[in-house]
Design a protein around this motif. Structure first.
Motif, PDB file in Angstrom:
ATOM      1  N   LEU A   1       0.835  -1.202   0.000  1.00 56.88           N
ATOM      2  CA  LEU A   1       0.000   0.000   0.000  1.00 56.88           C
ATOM      3  C   LEU A   1       0.868   1.250   0.000  1.00 56.88           C
ATOM      4  O   LEU A   1       0.595   2.232  -0.699  1.00 56.88           O
ATOM      5  CB  LEU A   1      -0.921  -0.008   1.213  1.00 56.88           C
ATOM      6  CG  LEU A   1      -1.837   1.203   1.358  1.00 56.88           C
ATOM      7  CD1 LEU A   1      -2.854   1.262   0.236  1.00 56.88           C
ATOM      8  CD2 LEU A   1      -2.538   1.176   2.707  1.00 56.88           C
ATOM      9  N   ALA A   2       1.944   1.211   0.798  1.00 62.89           N
ATOM     10  CA  ALA A   2       2.850   2.356   0.895  1.00 62.89           C
ATOM     11  C   ALA A   2       3.484   2.665  -0.451  1.00 62.89           C
ATOM     12  O   ALA A   2       3.576   3.841  -0.847  1.00 62.89           O
ATOM     13  CB  ALA A   2       3.929   2.078   1.944  1.00 62.89           C
ATOM     14  N   TYR A   3       3.920   1.648  -1.159  1.00 64.89           N
ATOM     15  CA  TYR A   3       4.572   1.888  -2.451  1.00 64.89           C
ATOM     16  C   TYR A   3       3.594   2.493  -3.453  1.00 64.89           C
ATOM     17  O   TYR A   3       3.932   3.456  -4.162  1.00 64.89           O
ATOM     18  CB  TYR A   3       5.149   0.589  -3.011  1.00 64.89           C
ATOM     19  CG  TYR A   3       5.904   0.812  -4.299  1.00 64.89           C
ATOM     20  CD1 TYR A   3       7.206   1.316  -4.276  1.00 64.89           C
ATOM     21  CD2 TYR A   3       5.319   0.570  -5.531  1.00 64.89           C
ATOM     22  CE1 TYR A   3       7.902   1.554  -5.454  1.00 64.89           C
ATOM     23  CE2 TYR A   3       6.001   0.805  -6.708  1.00 64.89           C
ATOM     24  CZ  TYR A   3       7.297   1.298  -6.669  1.00 64.89           C
ATOM     25  OH  TYR A   3       7.971   1.550  -7.835  1.00 64.89           O
ATOM     26  N   SER A   4       2.389   1.966  -3.513  1.00 62.20           N
ATOM     27  CA  SER A   4       1.395   2.504  -4.449  1.00 62.20           C
ATOM     28  C   SER A   4       1.100   3.972  -4.163  1.00 62.20           C
ATOM     29  O   SER A   4       1.049   4.801  -5.079  1.00 62.20           O
ATOM     30  CB  SER A   4       0.099   1.682  -4.384  1.00 62.20           C
ATOM     31  OG  SER A   4       0.263   0.413  -4.976  1.00 62.20           O
ATOM     32  N   HIS A   5       0.912   4.298  -2.890  1.00 65.46           N
ATOM     33  CA  HIS A   5       0.591   5.689  -2.544  1.00 65.46           C
ATOM     34  C   HIS A   5       1.791   6.615  -2.759  1.00 65.46           C
ATOM     35  O   HIS A   5       1.616   7.774  -3.165  1.00 65.46           O
ATOM     36  CB  HIS A   5       0.114   5.772  -1.097  1.00 65.46           C
ATOM     37  CG  HIS A   5      -1.350   5.493  -0.935  1.00 65.46           C
ATOM     38  ND1 HIS A   5      -2.326   6.286  -1.496  1.00 65.46           N
ATOM     39  CD2 HIS A   5      -2.011   4.509  -0.283  1.00 65.46           C
ATOM     40  CE1 HIS A   5      -3.523   5.819  -1.192  1.00 65.46           C
ATOM     41  NE2 HIS A   5      -3.359   4.726  -0.446  1.00 65.46           N
ATOM     42  N   ALA A   6       2.987   6.130  -2.469  1.00 68.84           N
ATOM     43  CA  ALA A   6       4.177   6.979  -2.618  1.00 68.84           C
ATOM     44  C   ALA A   6       4.428   7.330  -4.087  1.00 68.84           C
ATOM     45  O   ALA A   6       4.689   8.493  -4.429  1.00 68.84           O
ATOM     46  CB  ALA A   6       5.397   6.287  -2.019  1.00 68.84           C
ATOM     47  N   VAL A   7       4.344   6.341  -4.967  1.00 73.21           N
ATOM     48  CA  VAL A   7       4.539   6.625  -6.390  1.00 73.21           C
ATOM     49  C   VAL A   7       3.409   7.506  -6.914  1.00 73.21           C
ATOM     50  O   VAL A   7       3.637   8.417  -7.722  1.00 73.21           O
ATOM     51  CB  VAL A   7       4.638   5.320  -7.199  1.00 73.21           C
ATOM     52  CG1 VAL A   7       4.733   5.624  -8.688  1.00 73.21           C
ATOM     53  CG2 VAL A   7       5.859   4.510  -6.760  1.00 73.21           C
ATOM     54  N   SER A   8       2.194   7.285  -6.444  1.00 72.34           N
ATOM     55  CA  SER A   8       1.077   8.152  -6.834  1.00 72.34           C
ATOM     56  C   SER A   8       1.358   9.596  -6.455  1.00 72.34           C
ATOM     57  O   SER A   8       1.079  10.524  -7.230  1.00 72.34           O
ATOM     58  CB  SER A   8      -0.216   7.694  -6.154  1.00 72.34           C
ATOM     59  OG  SER A   8      -0.631   6.446  -6.628  1.00 72.34           O
ATOM     60  N   ALA A   9       1.911   9.802  -5.265  1.00 63.36           N
ATOM     61  CA  ALA A   9       2.210  11.161  -4.799  1.00 63.36           C
ATOM     62  C   ALA A   9       3.261  11.834  -5.676  1.00 63.36           C
ATOM     63  O   ALA A   9       3.153  13.017  -6.002  1.00 63.36           O
ATOM     64  CB  ALA A   9       2.688  11.117  -3.349  1.00 63.36           C
ATOM     65  N   VAL A  10       4.276  11.077  -6.036  1.00 60.59           N
ATOM     66  CA  VAL A  10       5.319  11.613  -6.918  1.00 60.59           C
ATOM     67  C   VAL A  10       4.718  12.010  -8.264  1.00 60.59           C
ATOM     68  O   VAL A  10       4.990  13.098  -8.792  1.00 60.59           O
ATOM     69  CB  VAL A  10       6.445  10.576  -7.110  1.00 60.59           C
ATOM     70  CG1 VAL A  10       7.402  11.030  -8.205  1.00 60.59           C
ATOM     71  CG2 VAL A  10       7.203  10.361  -5.800  1.00 60.59           C
ATOM     72  N   LEU A  11       3.885  11.148  -8.819  1.00 61.17           N
ATOM     73  CA  LEU A  11       3.291  11.429 -10.121  1.00 61.17           C
ATOM     74  C   LEU A  11       2.329  12.614 -10.062  1.00 61.17           C
ATOM     75  O   LEU A  11       2.289  13.435 -10.987  1.00 61.17           O
ATOM     76  CB  LEU A  11       2.572  10.183 -10.645  1.00 61.17           C
ATOM     77  CG  LEU A  11       3.465   8.967 -10.919  1.00 61.17           C
ATOM     78  CD1 LEU A  11       2.629   7.777 -11.376  1.00 61.17           C
ATOM     79  CD2 LEU A  11       4.536   9.294 -11.950  1.00 61.17           C
ATOM     80  N   ARG A  12       1.579  12.748  -8.980  1.00 60.68           N
ATOM     81  CA  ARG A  12       0.693  13.914  -8.839  1.00 60.68           C
ATOM     82  C   ARG A  12       1.504  15.202  -8.763  1.00 60.68           C
ATOM     83  O   ARG A  12       1.141  16.203  -9.374  1.00 60.68           O
ATOM     84  CB  ARG A  12      -0.190  13.769  -7.597  1.00 60.68           C
ATOM     85  CG  ARG A  12      -1.391  12.866  -7.796  1.00 60.68           C
ATOM     86  CD  ARG A  12      -2.403  13.052  -6.675  1.00 60.68           C
ATOM     87  NE  ARG A  12      -1.841  12.697  -5.382  1.00 60.68           N
ATOM     88  CZ  ARG A  12      -1.865  11.486  -4.859  1.00 60.68           C
ATOM     89  NH1 ARG A  12      -2.418  10.488  -5.530  1.00 60.68           N
ATOM     90  NH2 ARG A  12      -1.348  11.257  -3.675  1.00 60.68           N
ATOM     91  N   GLY A  13       2.597  15.170  -8.008  1.00 59.28           N
ATOM     92  CA  GLY A  13       3.440  16.351  -7.903  1.00 59.28           C
ATOM     93  C   GLY A  13       4.054  16.741  -9.231  1.00 59.28           C
ATOM     94  O   GLY A  13       4.338  17.925  -9.483  1.00 59.28           O
ATOM     95  N   SER A  14       4.245  15.772 -10.122  1.00 68.15           N
ATOM     96  CA  SER A  14       4.824  16.043 -11.437  1.00 68.15           C
ATOM     97  C   SER A  14       3.768  16.394 -12.474  1.00 68.15           C
ATOM     98  O   SER A  14       4.094  16.672 -13.630  1.00 68.15           O
ATOM     99  CB  SER A  14       5.620  14.832 -11.928  1.00 68.15           C
ATOM    100  OG  SER A  14       4.753  13.756 -12.241  1.00 68.15           O
ATOM    101  N   GLY A  15       2.498  16.366 -12.059  1.00 67.87           N
ATOM    102  CA  GLY A  15       1.426  16.716 -12.980  1.00 67.87           C
ATOM    103  C   GLY A  15       0.842  15.547 -13.741  1.00 67.87           C
ATOM    104  O   GLY A  15      -0.023  15.736 -14.588  1.00 67.87           O
TER     105      GLY A  15
END
Length: 451
Positions: A369-383
């Protein structure tokens, strides 16, 4: 612009992320205490059926409010980018557009939540002995949804510019208010689950007003002027473009969770109470995930706005790794101490048994769960918010609902409801790993035109 205390654009990367994430962690801890205190007091003073009514409300609340929160996260990304790019003119316009959006959304959500709660709860197969209290709790909660939404809007702005400390202070105050009012309304005045909802609403408005005071009193470029709150079409479009995928993602996941909750409801109020008690514990277990992913989105947004690509890449790697480690350590603790933790909410042996089974099925898989949310956060920050939306739509909605639709009628086993989460966490993590390694997610930001 004085950004010594708020910028994540310079200094040691790990210190920037951790110093920002720690206040978020404490703040999220106090926020989690809202519903947990409700559940503890309700479970011990009012009994299992009342606990089921309060505990089962989370998925419905998130389904109705999650869309707005997603749009708000888009606003945070835009504010972080403009802050990193030192574009003070558009930063100020973005802040006032975001607040205008929050006010409009809060009014709409109040109407929708109050009017449609009974019908939605009936569609969820909420047991008859729980339905009345569930409706009472949720309708009162949604009467105060403006406070909840505006708090999230204000905090999103503050966090986007790197201020994670003041939201922590305000949550500490509102959590104390919530605790005191819970005890007064339930233990002293015997006001039932309605009292728990009123306590939550008042405490949410308290934290929102404190955040508002901070934004009005600051001398930074993100200062809020009440007279300037209005929609600016260009900035509103940018916010919606980035935030809409996250809003859709939240709503889709929430819908899937409502389906899960409907299946839990079909096993009776004891199952509702047991799974609800575990969900409160799980909420605490996810706090490091939430805190570091919020820090990651701000870090990536600010640094990509400043075109610091190497720093962005290094920060993303560090944030993802720390999030995974913290989440798994907490998962191990939850696995070991599940009997004690579940019993704190309800002493009914069957409720405890179900809560323990749920905990010991999911807890050791928190790293996924942590990995999915962390990569999602990075991608959201990048647009690139469309990618997390697509991945989670497929695995956290379609696969999750299909799995339950097939397995629960065939097996009549509540175990299927336990395993659906680790299964879909694994699938989404595999998809995110592939995309993160193969795609160029850092070069999509082109700035905002000043015209």
């Amino acid at each position: 612009m004085d950004n010594k205390n708020t910028s994540m654009l310079d200094g040691t990367i790990w210190k920037s992320i951790v110093s920002f994430a720690l206040p978020l962690l404490l703040g999220n801890l106090f926020q989690q205490l809202y519903n947990t205190v409700d559940s503890l007091i309700v479970g011990n003073w009012l009994g299992s059926s009342s606990l089921a009514a309060v505990s089962s409300s989370g998925s419905l609340i998130f389904m109705l409010i999650g869309f707005i929160q997603g749009i708000s996260s888009g606003a945070g990304v835009i504010v972080a980018r403009l802050f990193g790019a030192k574009d003070t003119k558009n930063l100020n316009l973005a802040v006032h557009t975001t607040v205008a959006f929050g006010l409009a959304a809060g009014l709409v959500m109040t109407f929708v939540g109050v009017v449609f709660t009974p019908q939605i709860l009936e569609l969820m197969d909420t047991p008859e002995n729980v339905l009345g209290e569930s409706i009472e709790y949720l309708q009162i909660y949604f009467m105060g949804s403006l406070g909840f939404i505006m708090y999230n809007i204000f905090v999103g702005i503050l966090q986007a510019v790197g201020d994670s400390k003041h939201p922590l202070y305000y949550l500490m105050v509102s959590s104390v208010v919530n605790l005191v009012l819970d005890l007064v309304f339930i233990a002293v005045f015997n006001s039932g689950v309605g009292g728990a909802a009123i306590a939550t609403v008042i405490s949410q408005f308290a934290s929102a007003l404190l955040c508002l005071r901070r934004l009005i009193s600051t001398n930074e470029p993100y200062k809020l002027y009440i007279s300037k709150i209005r929609f600016h079409g260009r900035l509103l479009w940018q916010i919606i473009k980035v935030g809409l995928p996250s809003g859709v993602q939240n709503s889709i996941i929430a819908f899937a969770n409502v389906v899960v909750q409907s299946n839990i409801n079909s096993f009776g109020d004891v199952a509702m109470a047991g799974c609800g008690a575990y969900s409160k514990i799980e909420g605490f277990g996810f706090l490091p995930i939430t805190s570091f992913t919020m820090a990651l989105t701000t870090f990536v947004g600010q640094n990509l706005g400043a075109k610091q690509y190497d720093r962005t890449r290094k920060g993303a790697r560090f944030g993802i790794l720390v999030t995974i480690i913290c989440a798994e350590l907490i998962g191990i603790i939850v696995f070991i101490f599940a009997p004690i933790l579940i019993a704190a909410f309800d002493r009914n042996p069957e409720v405890i048994r179900i809560g323990i089974e749920k905990a010991r099925t999911s807890a050791l898989f928190y790293f996924l769960l942590a990995y999915s949310h962390a990569v999602s956060a990075v991608l959201r920050g990048s647009g690139k918010a469309v990618v997390p939306m697509a991945v989670m739509m497929i695995f956290w909605c379609v696969v999750r609902v299909a799995f339950l639709t097939i397995t629960v009628p065939l097996t009549h086993s509540i175990q299927m409801l336990y395993w659906v989460y680790p299964l879909t966490w694994f699938l989404s993590s595999a998809a995110f790993l592939f995309y993160y390694k193969k795609a160029d997610w850092m070069h999509s930001y082109k700035g905002i035109e000043n015209n």
